[in-house]
Design a protein around this motif. Sequence first.
Motif, PDB file in Angstrom:
ATOM      1  N   GLU A 177       0.833  -1.199   0.000  1.00  0.00           N
ATOM      2  CA  GLU A 177       0.000   0.000   0.000  1.00  0.00           C
ATOM      3  C   GLU A 177       0.874   1.257   0.000  1.00  0.00           C
ATOM      4  N   ARG A 178       1.895   1.245   0.896  1.00  0.00           N
ATOM      5  CA  ARG A 178       2.773   2.424   0.991  1.00  0.00           C
ATOM      6  C   ARG A 178       3.533   2.633  -0.330  1.00  0.00           C
ATOM      7  N   ILE A 181       1.193   4.043  -2.958  1.00  0.00           N
ATOM      8  CA  ILE A 181       0.902   5.469  -2.733  1.00  0.00           C
ATOM      9  C   ILE A 181       2.111   6.317  -3.153  1.00  0.00           C
ATOM     10  N   MET A 182       3.301   5.844  -2.785  1.00  0.00           N
ATOM     11  CA  MET A 182       4.506   6.596  -3.180  1.00  0.00           C
ATOM     12  C   MET A 182       4.626   6.641  -4.704  1.00  0.00           C
ATOM     13  N   GLY A 183       4.262   5.517  -5.346  1.00  0.00           N
ATOM     14  CA  GLY A 183       4.317   5.428  -6.809  1.00  0.00           C
ATOM     15  C   GLY A 183       3.372   6.420  -7.457  1.00  0.00           C
ATOM     16  N   LEU A 184       2.202   6.644  -6.817  1.00  0.00           N
ATOM     17  CA  LEU A 184       1.215   7.587  -7.363  1.00  0.00           C
ATOM     18  C   LEU A 184       1.758   9.009  -7.430  1.00  0.00           C
ATOM     19  N   PHE A 185       2.710   9.301  -6.544  1.00  0.00           N
ATOM     20  CA  PHE A 185       3.293  10.650  -6.539  1.00  0.00           C
ATOM     21  C   PHE A 185       4.652  10.684  -7.238  1.00  0.00           C
ATOM     22  N   GLY A 186       4.944   9.597  -7.969  1.00  0.00           N
ATOM     23  CA  GLY A 186       6.128   9.596  -8.838  1.00  0.00           C
ATOM     24  C   GLY A 186       7.437   9.219  -8.168  1.00  0.00           C
ATOM     25  N   GLU A 268       1.295  -2.228  -8.464  1.00  0.00           N
ATOM     26  CA  GLU A 268       0.687  -0.952  -8.074  1.00  0.00           C
ATOM     27  C   GLU A 268      -0.814  -1.107  -7.936  1.00  0.00           C
ATOM     28  N   GLU A 269      -1.318  -0.682  -6.774  1.00  0.00           N
ATOM     29  CA  GLU A 269      -2.765  -0.763  -6.543  1.00  0.00           C
ATOM     30  C   GLU A 269      -3.341   0.644  -6.534  1.00  0.00           C
ATOM     31  N   VAL A 270      -4.357   0.849  -7.357  1.00  0.00           N
ATOM     32  CA  VAL A 270      -5.006   2.172  -7.364  1.00  0.00           C
ATOM     33  C   VAL A 270      -6.492   1.993  -7.114  1.00  0.00           C
TER      34      VAL A 270
ATOM     35  N   ARG B  74       8.636   4.146 -17.444  1.00  0.00           N
ATOM     36  CA  ARG B  74       8.357   4.311 -16.015  1.00  0.00           C
ATOM     37  C   ARG B  74       8.973   5.615 -15.485  1.00  0.00           C
ATOM     38  N   ASN B  78       6.939   8.624 -13.828  1.00  0.00           N
ATOM     39  CA  ASN B  78       7.266   9.154 -12.495  1.00  0.00           C
ATOM     40  C   ASN B  78       7.439  10.670 -12.561  1.00  0.00           C
ATOM     41  N   ARG B  81       4.058  12.268 -12.806  1.00  0.00           N
ATOM     42  CA  ARG B  81       3.314  12.174 -11.542  1.00  0.00           C
ATOM     43  C   ARG B  81       3.853  13.142 -10.480  1.00  0.00           C
ATOM     44  N   LYS B  92      -6.207   7.357   0.517  1.00  0.00           N
ATOM     45  CA  LYS B  92      -4.903   6.752   0.218  1.00  0.00           C
ATOM     46  C   LYS B  92      -3.763   7.432   0.989  1.00  0.00           C
TER      47      LYS B  92
END
Lengths: 270, 223
Positions: A177-178, A181-186, A268-270, B74, B78, B81, B92
């Motif tokens: 999960e962490r 979430i970090m991946g969502l912000f690049g 990655e879970e969204v 990727r 990144n 994003r 989240k």
Amino acid sequence: MKSIKNHLSLVIALLSILFSIQVFFVVDRSIDAYKENLANNYSVIAVSQKRLSNHDILSINKIISNVEELSPDSVIKRLNSNMQSKNVELLKLSLPKFYKITLTSYPSPEEVSRLTADLLRNSSITKVENFSSTHSTTYKLLLLFKNVVAIFALVVIVVTLLLIFKELKIWQYKHNERMSIMGLFGAALWLRSAVLFRLAIVDALIASFLAFGIFIYISSSPWVLQQFSNIGISVVIFNPLEDFAILLGVALLISTLLASLIVIGHKEEV
Amino acid sequence: MDKVIIAKDLSLSYSNSETIINKANFSVDSGSFVFITGASGSGKSTLLKSLFGALKPKQGSLVVGGVELNSVSRSKLNFLRRHIGIVFQDYKLVKEWSIDKNIMLPLIINGYVKSVAQNQVDKLLKHVRLNHQAGKHPLELSGGEQQRVAMARALAHNPILILADEPTGNLDEYSSELIWKLLEGANEQLKTTVIVVTHNIPQTLNVDYKHYHIEYGSIHEVN
């Protein structure tokens, strides 16, 4: 408390692996020391019709470390009470020569057979006494002991690795999960997995230093030292440099492998 | 005006399932405020996912912030994003982190110095009226407060684009109003492009907006 719990499960698993490895090292060293002890007391007797030089016998097989001609005096002493000294000298000349052959290391049964055959290939040597029955029993006992400990260590390692893989699933769930979430912000991969690797490295260090403490304590325990002294051997139970480096290396390898598997398996879970 | 998003004949679907968005054509101007509405299951959230690269287009092309998302690497994704702020209905937030650290996340990712990042977090906590909750963890807060934390995180790095998926879905009136004001403020003051997926457009909004509606897989602008 939660933080200790987070570390404890992997630290205990790693510690049991390190403990098994070190116990195997100690057993291996003990057996080697005991074999050396046995080699010092073990010898082969060769009977030759004519006198052979030490060089002749030493060149027969590389395992031979020393040759000593046995004096026939003790045998003749029992007979010479009614014999004239001239006859005793004649008897001495006609008696075969006996050689006590000591070896460089405690041989395996195969090495004993090979040595016997090599000695008998010399036309002057008529008989070789290798005490094979006693030797074989002792050797097999040592081998059995070593194998039992190796199997035991292997079983502990396999079971612990299975536990670690179960732990991996929990970690995967906890960190997925962490990381998502970090991946969502690049966040780059190294940043997403940094916490995981830091945790893995810290756990490996904790487990290694615990193993270090335990084995330093064991190696200085008077009771343990007495046990080794009772069987007449001196063994390095824990080498603070070499052994610690091996244990630390194994712990780091396992824990970083675990972390890498989580990173590879991350979705990655969204 | 610059276009932040350009979609041409965009079709979206999850693997091996039916097409959810079918040959959509739309664009979003830089600095605009956009609402995307539609019935439940119409594909609003799916469209939003595609805008930050969580779902690749099945057909057509999708360009966000100058990055072509059909075949993006990727590292490029990144990079994109890092310039987007996202708000989800389920927040989240990283539960094991304090709300401060959660808000700091995009700043850390963007390489801010910790002291600068901490100043920004303090400002944002005041901005979302949660300065009294600093240091707490997400699960210690109410749903409305968690969403305000998520909102602060989305604003932290001054993104060029904010994507919000039903940001006030389950919130109380106070939190909902605050979230709308924050989105409005970001759009008006910082000229941030805002795209909000929602069921209902708030009546109290004081901003010019564009409205797209999704129905039966197609997107059309509502005047």
